[in-house]
Write a protein that holds these residues in place. Structure first.
Motif, PDB file in Angstrom:
ATOM      1  N   VAL A   2      22.357   5.438   7.104  1.00 58.77           N
ATOM      2  CA  VAL A   2      21.976   6.333   6.022  1.00 58.77           C
ATOM      3  C   VAL A   2      22.880   6.050   4.830  1.00 58.77           C
ATOM      4  O   VAL A   2      24.092   5.921   5.002  1.00 58.77           O
ATOM      5  CB  VAL A   2      22.140   7.802   6.474  1.00 58.77           C
ATOM      6  N   GLU A   3      22.280   5.963   3.640  1.00 57.06           N
ATOM      7  CA  GLU A   3      23.092   5.679   2.446  1.00 57.06           C
ATOM      8  C   GLU A   3      22.775   6.666   1.341  1.00 57.06           C
ATOM      9  O   GLU A   3      21.613   6.881   0.996  1.00 57.06           O
ATOM     10  CB  GLU A   3      22.813   4.248   1.964  1.00 57.06           C
ATOM     11  N   SER A   4      23.797   7.283   0.827  1.00 59.49           N
ATOM     12  CA  SER A   4      23.669   8.139  -0.347  1.00 59.49           C
ATOM     13  C   SER A   4      25.002   8.109  -1.094  1.00 59.49           C
ATOM     14  O   SER A   4      25.594   9.144  -1.381  1.00 59.49           O
ATOM     15  CB  SER A   4      23.306   9.556   0.097  1.00 59.49           C
ATOM     16  N   ALA A   5      25.478   6.892  -1.354  1.00 62.85           N
ATOM     17  CA  ALA A   5      26.791   6.665  -1.990  1.00 62.85           C
ATOM     18  C   ALA A   5      27.868   7.430  -1.227  1.00 62.85           C
ATOM     19  O   ALA A   5      27.912   7.371  -0.004  1.00 62.85           O
ATOM     20  CB  ALA A   5      26.729   7.014  -3.467  1.00 62.85           C
ATOM     21  N   CYS A   6      28.701   8.178  -1.927  1.00 63.49           N
ATOM     22  CA  CYS A   6      29.831   8.879  -1.289  1.00 63.49           C
ATOM     23  C   CYS A   6      29.352  10.049  -0.432  1.00 63.49           C
ATOM     24  O   CYS A   6      30.144  10.665   0.275  1.00 63.49           O
ATOM     25  CB  CYS A   6      30.808   9.370  -2.345  1.00 63.49           C
ATOM     26  N   ALA A  37      31.695   2.042  -8.268  1.00 61.76           N
ATOM     27  CA  ALA A  37      30.972   2.267  -9.527  1.00 61.76           C
ATOM     28  C   ALA A  37      29.475   2.007  -9.386  1.00 61.76           C
ATOM     29  O   ALA A  37      28.694   2.425 -10.232  1.00 61.76           O
ATOM     30  CB  ALA A  37      31.556   1.397 -10.630  1.00 61.76           C
ATOM     31  N   THR A  38      29.062   1.342  -8.302  1.00 59.09           N
ATOM     32  CA  THR A  38      27.621   1.126  -8.113  1.00 59.09           C
ATOM     33  C   THR A  38      26.907   2.437  -7.794  1.00 59.09           C
ATOM     34  O   THR A  38      25.681   2.491  -7.805  1.00 59.09           O
ATOM     35  CB  THR A  38      27.321   0.095  -7.002  1.00 59.09           C
ATOM     36  N   ALA A  39      27.681   3.505  -7.522  1.00 58.54           N
ATOM     37  CA  ALA A  39      27.077   4.836  -7.351  1.00 58.54           C
ATOM     38  C   ALA A  39      26.689   5.430  -8.695  1.00 58.54           C
ATOM     39  O   ALA A  39      25.900   6.362  -8.772  1.00 58.54           O
ATOM     40  CB  ALA A  39      28.046   5.763  -6.625  1.00 58.54           C
ATOM     41  N   GLY A  47      27.914   9.801  -5.850  1.00 58.92           N
ATOM     42  CA  GLY A  47      27.992   9.381  -7.246  1.00 58.92           C
ATOM     43  C   GLY A  47      28.627  10.466  -8.071  1.00 58.92           C
ATOM     44  O   GLY A  47      29.536  11.184  -7.630  1.00 58.92           O
ATOM     45  N   CYS A  48      28.127  10.602  -9.297  1.00 55.96           N
ATOM     46  CA  CYS A  48      28.665  11.643 -10.155  1.00 55.96           C
ATOM     47  C   CYS A  48      27.724  12.845 -10.121  1.00 55.96           C
ATOM     48  O   CYS A  48      27.241  13.303 -11.144  1.00 55.96           O
ATOM     49  CB  CYS A  48      28.798  11.092 -11.565  1.00 55.96           C
TER      50      CYS A  48
END
Lengths: 142, 388
Positions: free
Chosen positions: B83-87, B130-132, B375-376
């Protein structure tokens, strides 16, 4: 940035060189960067998104000064970068140039300027695009 | 929908673990959780693992199957899902695992989270993080990930009078908590002066306002709540699970100082749990930067918007405060192996609700909240847990 992606840069040239955004033909809202459809009108906007050139005038919403930079920007530190609200509504992230770092403030009036953004260390390609500088004061000619 | 409980937890030490590989870390966290729950490998119906960017950090994709393989389950052919959702990858792995048990499709699910970040240099790690953010319209122009959060800090200070000292207090508090956590990357207290005088990264944030580059893994075992007492005396029920998304770029949002993904994910979780912010006894929030904790406690409803900077002086979020936040040390001091973080937060909340947090134990904690941001603020996952 992904190294070597020249087409990836080339296809964004109209936006990054000339601030070409999109206007929804249904509700009139303006977007930058361009969107394929209007988030408010969605299906009603498909096929009705028109190119629109933005004035390039705006105001700083918030900012920072970058001291630790990505590889391609290391030679530029420290540099200020801001979120700028354009007159037409959209907000964009861009560097602020042609002023002292300590003069950068929230609410400062700024305008578009065409500059070199970064150099790709892998391909050597130089990428250009927009930065913002303080608005020129109107000259008082008598 | 069935009620779901957490019956096992496992976590590795966090830090720059040069001698530990991705495979070793996830196997260690997973086996600790499996032993803690007292389950057998053949009982496992599925594995969900959160990993932000194994492809860039260790040059390895396809880590769902790899995790099952390195945990010794390849011959059992257990379904494994990365599962991927950045941080927020870890928090989302838990939510996916939770939904699969709640739906009735699976009974026993292993949730893992991992990142092995120190195999690449600091610059490569920072660029991967930073790719997030929005690569084409933020990073291209020289915005870094700390820079984007710094712009939130500048605006928060401008709009609400938040001070440099208040930002630094978050790091001081979380380091003090981390000093009490045997698994934390930084087990030492730091002074306000040290934080403020640290080298600048993106004004007003300095090095000690930022979470570190870390290696680590964490794991949880889920089962239907009605079966939980069969495995453990101290099960913890997931009473609320919320998730929301927002624009990838900060500049595309009307509000700079509010993460609406947090507001909406929290609303979803509170509603399902039938709880309000006042009911929460302990919380782990996503403090990737000091300003992030300040806006998180506002967006979660712990304090009013704009009041987040005062929460430490007002003795709210401190370990002995009315709502202790980041008792583990948070991302700041415990460490932030990005894919592991969302799972590790829940490991801390379960530890607190079991009453096993030793020197950092929050007295009589029965309801806890975990808040994980991608991300942010483009993604947010909130879980609310209650001791059964």
């Amino acid at each position: 940035m992904t190294i070597g992606g020249v087409a990836r840069f080339w296809r964004e040239i109209p936006q990054r060189y000339n601030l070409i955004g999109k206007q929804c033909g249904s509700c009139g809202r303006i977007y930058f960067p361009p969107r394929e459809s209007c988030p408010y009108c969605r299906r009603k906007s498909i096929g009705k998104m028109r190119d629109i050139k933005l004035s390039g005038k705006g105001e700083i919403v918030t900012y920072t000064v970058i001291h630790v930079a990505p590889h391609n920007f290391e030679g530029q530190v420290p540099y200020p970068i801001a979120i700028v609200q354009l007159e037409e509504g959209p907000r964009i992230t861009a560097q602020i140039v042609d002023c002292k770092i300590e003069d950068v403030k929230i609410g400062m009036k700024v305008e578009y300027t065409f500059r070199r953004i970064q150099e790709d260390g892998y391909t050597g390609a130089i990428y250009y695009g927009y930065k913002f500088k303080p608005c020129q004061q109107k000259q008082n000619h008598q | 929908m069935r009620d779901v409980a957490i019956i096992g937890i496992g976590i590795t030490k966090f830090g720059e673990l040069w001698d530990k590989s991705f495979r070793q870390l996830i196997a260690e966290a997973g086996s600790k959780a499996i032993i803690d729950a007292g389950i057998e490998g053949k009982e496992i119906d599925a594995i969900y693992v959160g990993s932000m960017s194994a492809g860039r950090f260790i040059g390895q994709e396809h880590v769902g199957a790899l995790v099952a393989d390195s945990s010794g389950f390849a011959h059992l052919h257990i379904p494994a899902i990365r599962v991927e959702s950045a941080c927020a990858s870890g928090g989302l792995a838990l939510r996916q695992g939770y939904l699969s048990v709640a739906s009735g499709m699976n009974d026993i699910v292993v949730v893992g989270g991992i990142e092995k970040m120190s195999d690449v240099g600091g610059t490569a790690a920072t660029e991967t993080l930073a790719t997030a953010a929005d690569q084409e319209w933020e990073a291209f122009f020289g915005a870094t990930f700390p820079g984007i959060y710094a712009m939130i800090a500048t605006k928060h200070m401008h709009d609400y009078g938040t001070t440099r000292e208040q930002l630094a207090q978050v790091a001081v508090k979380n380091h003090a908590n981390g000093a009490l956590n045997p698994n934390a990357q930084f087990r030492r207290e730091i002074s306000l002066d040290t934080v403020i005088k640290a080298p600048p990264v993106a004004q007003p944030l300095g090095l000690l306002d930022c979470s570190p580059v870390s290696d680590g893994a964490a794991s949880l075992i889920l089962c239907p709540a009605e079966k939980a007492k069969k495995y453990t005396d101290k099960p913890v029920k997931i009473i609320g699970s919320g998730q929301a998304s927002d624009t990838l770029a900060l500049h595309a949002r009307d509000s700079i100082c509010t993460f609406n993904s947090t507001v909406y994910a929290a609303r979803m979780a509170y509603k399902q749990a039938k709880k309000t912010p006042k009911d929460i006894d302990v919380a782990e929030v996503h403090d990737c930067f000091t300003i992030a904790e300040i806006i998180a406690i506002e967006d979660l409803g712990f304090v009013e918007k704009g009041e987040g900077g005062k929460a430490i002086d007002n003795n709210i979020t401190t370990l002995d405060g009315s709502l202790p936040v980041n008792t583990s040390g948070g991302l700041k001091a415990k460490g932030h192996p990005v894919g592991a973080t969302g799972v590790a937060q829940v490991v801390e909340i379960v530890t607190q609700l079991r009453g096993e947090a030793e020197k950092r134990q929050v007295k009589d904690a029965t309801i806890g909240l975990a808040h994980n941001v991608g991300g942010c603020g483009a993604s947010c996952i909130v879980h609310i847990l209650e001791a059964m």
